[in-house]
Write a protein that holds these residues in place. Structure first.
Motif, PDB file in Angstrom:
ATOM      1  N   THR A 217       0.805  -1.229   0.000  1.00 17.72           N
ATOM      2  CA  THR A 217       0.000   0.000   0.000  1.00 17.72           C
ATOM      3  C   THR A 217       0.835   1.274   0.000  1.00 17.72           C
ATOM      4  N   GLY A 218       2.111   1.172   0.335  1.00 15.90           N
ATOM      5  CA  GLY A 218       2.950   2.354   0.452  1.00 15.90           C
ATOM      6  C   GLY A 218       2.779   3.100   1.758  1.00 15.90           C
ATOM      7  N   GLU A 219       1.940   2.569   2.639  1.00 16.77           N
ATOM      8  CA  GLU A 219       1.687   3.229   3.928  1.00 16.77           C
ATOM      9  C   GLU A 219       2.902   3.089   4.834  1.00 16.77           C
ATOM     10  N   ARG A 220       3.208   4.162   5.542  1.00 22.26           N
ATOM     11  CA  ARG A 220       4.289   4.139   6.521  1.00 22.26           C
ATOM     12  C   ARG A 220       3.709   3.730   7.866  1.00 22.26           C
ATOM     13  N   TYR A 221       4.375   2.816   8.566  1.00 22.27           N
ATOM     14  CA  TYR A 221       3.861   2.353   9.858  1.00 22.27           C
ATOM     15  C   TYR A 221       5.014   2.179  10.835  1.00 22.27           C
TER      16      TYR A 221
END
Length: 305
Positions: A104-108
């Motif tokens: 998703t390209g989400e940073r976590y």
């Protein structure tokens, strides 16, 4: 025992279990299992030098494994202060790290509770599964006690103990719930490749082929069926895996404990020096504990028919 018994103490299930040599194979099984969580493995790949292409990082891969073993040993056999400090160090490292979801390209954040819980559950499940299947004497009630004890270690890495499975039924329910989130990602393939062919100095390559390959294959075979399906690589029949685990357990347990405990990081030796000879971990203590609970032995050690 005048010294500090630490978080678990010599009478705990954890104290007896973690002194068993099959813990090494259980740890490798845990790595195989942990790698199947896409975000968990992405966090490792993106933040660990062990999986970077430079040679120095690849050489440090063994160091990473030893640091993990040292952490488990400190939590089990170290003083309360040493365990709390080790936990604080790990929490501090995780707090500073983040990763990007490849899908998703989400940073976590690495210290996301869901990720910490997955890593914890994969570890304790592997320790229990491999030791019991290899012949370590542990009743169902003691297995539940072990999981309940490790709510303490879960707290040290940043989890709420109340949210951590504390018995076998809760652990099974957790794995059933998380199963749809698991997948074979490129990161999992990297871990799989590393575990099958870890970077090794040239003179030790024959030993890797002879010994490590068997160890990794045994750990892989002990994985649950869903993990074999995801990795897409067949495993021996369960009865064959059990037979090999028992044979390996018998062989490793013939090595005198005093000799095994001399290997780094020597946590058990230091604990015995601190607490006295009665603190030595031994499987028979669990058998005796089970006998007392079943009414077959009294606290003074007399067996009853």
């Amino acid at each position: 025992m005048a010294g500090d018994p630490g978080l678990f103490g010599p009478r705990s299930v954890t104290w007896q279990m973690h002194g068993d040599p099959m813990m090494w194979i259980a740890g490798i099984r845990a790595l195989y299992l942990q790698a199947l969580h896409p975000r968990a493995v992405a966090g490792v790949i993106q933040n660990s030098a062990a999986f970077q292409p430079n040679k120095r990082g690849r050489r440090d891969a063994w160091g990473r494994l030893m640091r993990t073993a040292n952490f488990v040993g400190t939590l089990t056999y170290g003083t309360t202060d040493a365990a709390e400090r080790a936990g604080a160090t790990v929490r501090g490292i995780h707090r500073r790290l983040s990763a990007t979801d490849p899908a998703t390209g989400e940073r976590y954040r690495i210290d996301d509770p869901d990720l910490l819980l997955w890593v914890h559950c994969a570890e304790v499940d592997s320790y229990l599964h491999v030791l019991r299947r290899s012949g370590f004497p542990l009743s169902d009630a003691q297995a539940d006690t072990y999981l309940d004890e490790h709510r303490v270690s879960a707290r040290l890495v940043g989890l709420d103990p109340a949210a951590v499975p504390g018995d076998r039924a809760a652990l099974a329910a957790y794995f059933a719930a998380v199963r749809p989130d698991l997948a074979l990602t490129p990161g999992a393939r990297q871990v799989d490749d590393f575990l099958r062919r870890p970077p090794t100095p040239a003179p030790l390559v024959p030993a890797r082929a002879l010994l490590w390959h068997r160890v990794a294959r045994l750990a892989y075979g002990a994985l649950p069926a869903f993990a074999h399906e995801l990795y897409g690589r067949p495993a021996p029949p369960p009865a064959t895996v059990t037979r090999r685990l028992r044979a390996t357990g018998r062989a490793l347990r013939t090595i005198p404990p005093a000799l095994r405990w001399q290997l780094p990081p020597k946590h058990i030796l230091r604990a015995v020096e601190r607490l006295g000879p009665d603190a030595r971990p031994a499987p028979y203590k669990l058998r005796r504990s089970a006998a007392i609970l079943d009414g077959q032995e009294d606290p003074q050690g007399e067996l009853h028919d």
